[in-house]
Design an enzyme around this catalytic site. Structure first.
Site, PDB file in Angstrom:
ATOM      1  N   ARG A 153      17.652  13.626 -46.058  1.00 49.52           N
ATOM      2  CA  ARG A 153      18.133  12.247 -46.240  1.00 49.52           C
ATOM      3  C   ARG A 153      17.014  11.231 -46.009  1.00 49.52           C
ATOM      4  NH1 ARG A 153      22.839  14.819 -43.213  1.00 49.52           N
ATOM      5  NH2 ARG A 153      21.222  14.978 -41.629  1.00 49.52           N
ATOM      6  N   SER A 173      10.017  21.891 -48.171  1.00 45.04           N
ATOM      7  CA  SER A 173      11.232  22.087 -47.377  1.00 45.04           C
ATOM      8  C   SER A 173      11.495  23.579 -47.403  1.00 45.04           C
ATOM      9  CB  SER A 173      12.447  21.382 -48.012  1.00 45.04           C
ATOM     10  OG  SER A 173      12.363  20.000 -47.859  1.00 45.04           O
ATOM     11  N   ARG A 174      12.535  24.035 -46.702  1.00 48.04           N
ATOM     12  CA  ARG A 174      12.853  25.473 -46.781  1.00 48.04           C
ATOM     13  C   ARG A 174      13.301  25.842 -48.185  1.00 48.04           C
ATOM     14  NH1 ARG A 174      16.600  25.845 -41.548  1.00 48.04           N
ATOM     15  NH2 ARG A 174      17.459  24.069 -42.652  1.00 48.04           N
ATOM     16  N   ARG A 230      10.132  15.061 -34.775  1.00 48.22           N
ATOM     17  CA  ARG A 230      10.201  15.380 -33.361  1.00 48.22           C
ATOM     18  C   ARG A 230       8.802  15.800 -32.928  1.00 48.22           C
ATOM     19  NH1 ARG A 230      14.173  12.849 -33.078  1.00 48.22           N
ATOM     20  NH2 ARG A 230      16.276  13.515 -32.538  1.00 48.22           N
ATOM     21  N   GLU A 259       8.340  13.383 -24.407  1.00 52.66           N
ATOM     22  CA  GLU A 259       8.654  11.954 -24.293  1.00 52.66           C
ATOM     23  C   GLU A 259       9.340  11.658 -22.962  1.00 52.66           C
ATOM     24  OE1 GLU A 259      10.898  10.864 -27.770  1.00 52.66           O
ATOM     25  OE2 GLU A 259       9.343  11.576 -29.097  1.00 52.66           O
ATOM     26  N   HIS A 277       8.796   6.076 -29.944  1.00 46.78           N
ATOM     27  CA  HIS A 277      10.026   6.579 -30.578  1.00 46.78           C
ATOM     28  C   HIS A 277      10.978   5.424 -30.932  1.00 46.78           C
ATOM     29  CE1 HIS A 277      12.819  10.336 -30.893  1.00 46.78           C
ATOM     30  NE2 HIS A 277      13.190   9.397 -31.754  1.00 46.78           N
TER      31      HIS A 277
HETATM   32  P1  NAP Z   1      18.166  16.236 -43.090  1.00 48.61           P
HETATM   33  O1  NAP Z   1      18.809  15.417 -44.139  1.00 48.61           O
HETATM   34  O2  NAP Z   1      18.885  17.407 -42.526  1.00 48.61           O
HETATM   35  O3  NAP Z   1      16.744  16.713 -43.656  1.00 48.61           O
HETATM   36  C1  NAP Z   1      15.954  17.623 -43.002  1.00 48.61           C
HETATM   37  C2  NAP Z   1      14.957  18.232 -43.974  1.00 48.61           C
HETATM   38  O4  NAP Z   1      14.100  19.111 -43.231  1.00 48.61           O
HETATM   39  C3  NAP Z   1      15.581  19.043 -45.081  1.00 48.61           C
HETATM   40  O5  NAP Z   1      14.884  18.778 -46.262  1.00 48.61           O
HETATM   41  C4  NAP Z   1      15.321  20.492 -44.645  1.00 48.61           C
HETATM   42  O6  NAP Z   1      15.110  21.355 -45.741  1.00 48.61           O
HETATM   43  C5  NAP Z   1      14.006  20.349 -43.922  1.00 48.61           C
HETATM   44  N1  NAP Z   1      13.790  21.457 -42.992  1.00 48.61           N
HETATM   45  C6  NAP Z   1      14.616  21.907 -42.021  1.00 48.61           C
HETATM   46  N2  NAP Z   1      14.065  22.947 -41.388  1.00 48.61           N
HETATM   47  C7  NAP Z   1      12.885  23.183 -41.997  1.00 48.61           C
HETATM   48  C8  NAP Z   1      11.854  24.136 -41.814  1.00 48.61           C
HETATM   49  N3  NAP Z   1      11.948  25.066 -40.864  1.00 48.61           N
HETATM   50  N4  NAP Z   1      10.777  24.077 -42.623  1.00 48.61           N
HETATM   51  C9  NAP Z   1      10.685  23.152 -43.581  1.00 48.61           C
HETATM   52  N5  NAP Z   1      11.622  22.216 -43.803  1.00 48.61           N
HETATM   53  C10 NAP Z   1      12.714  22.229 -43.021  1.00 48.61           C
HETATM   54  O7  NAP Z   1      17.797  15.338 -41.826  1.00 48.61           O
HETATM   55  P2  NAP Z   1      17.471  13.774 -41.781  1.00 48.61           P
HETATM   56  O8  NAP Z   1      18.710  12.998 -41.617  1.00 48.61           O
HETATM   57  O9  NAP Z   1      16.551  13.416 -42.893  1.00 48.61           O
HETATM   58  O10 NAP Z   1      16.688  13.709 -40.373  1.00 48.61           O
HETATM   59  C11 NAP Z   1      15.550  14.492 -40.169  1.00 48.61           C
HETATM   60  C12 NAP Z   1      15.065  14.424 -38.732  1.00 48.61           C
HETATM   61  O11 NAP Z   1      14.378  13.211 -38.495  1.00 48.61           O
HETATM   62  C13 NAP Z   1      16.122  14.436 -37.627  1.00 48.61           C
HETATM   63  O12 NAP Z   1      16.638  15.733 -37.392  1.00 48.61           O
HETATM   64  C14 NAP Z   1      15.350  13.899 -36.452  1.00 48.61           C
HETATM   65  O13 NAP Z   1      14.700  14.947 -35.761  1.00 48.61           O
HETATM   66  C15 NAP Z   1      14.303  12.989 -37.095  1.00 48.61           C
HETATM   67  N6  NAP Z   1      14.569  11.559 -36.815  1.00 48.61           N
HETATM   68  C16 NAP Z   1      13.668  10.834 -36.105  1.00 48.61           C
HETATM   69  C17 NAP Z   1      13.921   9.495 -35.858  1.00 48.61           C
HETATM   70  C18 NAP Z   1      12.953   8.660 -35.101  1.00 48.61           C
HETATM   71  O14 NAP Z   1      13.376   7.693 -34.480  1.00 48.61           O
HETATM   72  N7  NAP Z   1      11.673   8.954 -35.125  1.00 48.61           N
HETATM   73  C19 NAP Z   1      15.089   8.900 -36.309  1.00 48.61           C
HETATM   74  C20 NAP Z   1      15.985   9.667 -37.046  1.00 48.61           C
HETATM   75  C21 NAP Z   1      15.712  11.007 -37.303  1.00 48.61           C
HETATM   76  P3  NAP Z   1      16.221  22.340 -46.260  1.00 48.61           P
HETATM   77  O15 NAP Z   1      17.287  21.453 -46.822  1.00 48.61           O
HETATM   78  O16 NAP Z   1      15.522  23.124 -47.292  1.00 48.61           O
HETATM   79  O17 NAP Z   1      16.677  23.131 -45.083  1.00 48.61           O
HETATM   80  C1  8YV Z   2      17.151   7.979 -31.716  1.00 47.82           C
HETATM   81  C2  8YV Z   2      16.405   9.728 -33.402  1.00 47.82           C
HETATM   82  O1  8YV Z   2      16.258   7.079 -31.161  1.00 47.82           O
HETATM   83  O2  8YV Z   2      18.341   9.764 -34.732  1.00 47.82           O
HETATM   84  C3  8YV Z   2      17.442  10.408 -34.223  1.00 47.82           C
HETATM   85  O3  8YV Z   2      17.322  11.646 -34.380  1.00 47.82           O
HETATM   86  O4  8YV Z   2      15.434  10.302 -33.034  1.00 47.82           O
HETATM   87  C4  8YV Z   2      16.561   8.294 -33.064  1.00 47.82           C
HETATM   88  O5  8YV Z   2      17.305   7.618 -34.011  1.00 47.82           O
HETATM   89  C5  8YV Z   2      17.368   9.159 -30.814  1.00 47.82           C
HETATM   90  O6  8YV Z   2      18.530   9.835 -31.197  1.00 47.82           O
HETATM   91  C6  8YV Z   2      17.501   8.790 -29.350  1.00 47.82           C
HETATM   92  O7  8YV Z   2      18.658   8.069 -29.140  1.00 47.82           O
END
Ligand code: NAP
Ligand code: 8YV
Length: 316
Positions: A153, A173-174, A230, A259, A277
């Site tokens: 997403r 991606s996978r 992460r 963190e 973060h």
């Molecule tokens: P999502 O829609 O589930 O997308 C995750 C993607 O990662 C999918 O394309 C998936 O591919 C791929 N993936 C999963 N495992 C993998 C692996 N082992 N090797 C290669 N690709 C892999 O998730 P999203 O909503 O985009 O969110 C992604 C992540 O962003 C969250 O889980 C969170 O850790 C992080 N995040 C960080 C922040 C921040 O504040 N920095 C905020 C929000 C989210 P497949 O479909 O092929 O499995």
């Molecule tokens: C938040 C995130 O800051 O949605 C996530 O996966 O990493 C961030 O949006 C985190 O969940 C801590 O509240």
């Protein structure tokens, strides 16, 4: 009223809505959380937590009547969903409402790395422009080849935003997606072909340190690494040595292994841009995340159904 345990913080708006339907117990207010849980854990049926705090295994074990965990965040690697599934505990998260914000953060980090705006701002603010002359030239962020690790997403939202910068976007991606972008089934191969690698996979065991020494070396001395996923996804010790030795050009990081600790060695480097973060950290997006966190809890309390289960719990 039904008892809910709040792990970590919550906005005033969330607390106001939760307090109408639940007796809210704040774990952060307890001087000894484990002792409090030993005494009160059995009455807790609902948990509201966040992606950082999750639910520790010993807390989970101290909540024998838990029905549901609602996570304020899309990443839920700090919650053991296999234990939740075994115990038929529903887990929900907050997908989609934060896509645009986190995508903006990734693009802003990329722009900051190329355009050197933080150093330029310091140059202007310090008066050195007047005393020493112009700031050094930076590099263009336009027209770059960008590899997205995790085209989900948020990854897709990043790809969409990069169109404004005339980027050529590729991904790993996978699984291959039904999109008109070049797919690499090998991460190292993609890293050797791109200028920028943006990490936006979930955390957890399957992605642990997948950005390793080999991937960083493939990205190379002119390469830029952006991590908004992460901290566990990137081998932080290898990242630090690659940046120190010039085997990697620059890094823009919103997330770290332990963190809120950021290693001193990383903080000393001038070829990194560091954020605490804040990928989703705007008033608007946190309000939307908070609303969905509470909506999931209230809907489950009323009907047993939820709006946004984590994939593992979708069939429950
Ligand atoms: P999502 O829609 O589930 O997308 C995750 C993607 O990662 C999918 O394309 C998936 O591919 C791929 N993936 C999963 N495992 C993998 C692996 N082992 N090797 C290669 N690709 C892999 O998730 P999203 O909503 O985009 O969110 C992604 C992540 O962003 C969250 O889980 C969170 O850790 C992080 N995040 C960080 C922040 C921040 O504040 N920095 C905020 C929000 C989210 P497949 O479909 O092929 O499995
Ligand atoms: C938040 C995130 O800051 O949605 C996530 O996966 O990493 C961030 O949006 C985190 O969940 C801590 O509240």
């Amino acid at each position: 009223m039904t008892d809910l345990l709040l792990i970590g913080g919550a906005t005033d708006a969330m607390l106001e809505r939760l307090s109408e339907k639940f007796t809210v117990h704040k774990l952060n207010d307890q001087t000894d959380p484990s002792a409090w849980l030993a005494e009160n854990g059995a009455k807790i049926e609902y948990v509201a937590t966040n992606g950082h705090d999750g639910v520790k295994p010993d807390y989970m074990a101290a909540l024998p009547n838990l029905k549901m965990i609602s996570c304020y965040g899309v990443g839920y690697d700090a919650i053991d969903t296999s234990v939740a599934l075994e115990r038929s505990i529903m887990v929900t998260h907050t997908p989609n409402v934060l896509n645009a914000e986190v995508a903006s953060t990734a693009v802003l980090l990329m722009l900051a790395c190329y355009r050197n705006f933080l150093a330029d701002e310091a140059h202007a603010r310090s008066g050195r422009w007047e005393t020493e002359g112009n700031a050094p030239l930076s590099l263009s962020a336009d027209g770059r080849t960008v590899g997205i690790l995790g085209l989900g997403r948020i990854g897709q939202a990043i790809a969409d935003k990069l169109a404004a910068f005339d980027a050529t976007v590729v991904y790993h991606s996978r699984t291959q997606k039904d999109v008109a972008l070049k797919y690499y089934d090998d991460l190292t191969e993609m890293a050797s072909d791109v200028d920028v690698l943006i990490c936006i996979t979930p955390g957890g065991p399957s992605t642990n340190k997948i950005v390793n020494r080999e991937v960083l070396n493939a990205l190379g001395p002119d390469g830029v690494l952006i991590n908004v996923s992460r901290g566990s996804v990137v081998d932080e010790a290898e990242l630090i040595s690659a940046l120190q030795e010039g085997r990697l050009g620059k890094a823009g990081l919103d997330v770290f292994e332990k963190e809120p600790h950021i290693p001193e060695a990383l903080r000393q480097l001038d070829n990194v841009v560091l954020l605490p973060h804040v990928g989703s950290g705007t008033v608007e997006t946190r309000a939307a995340m908070g609303a969905l966190t509470v909506d999931n809890l209230l809907q489950h309390l009323e009907s047993g159904s939820v709006i946004s289960p984590v994939p593992e719990c979708a069939g429950m």
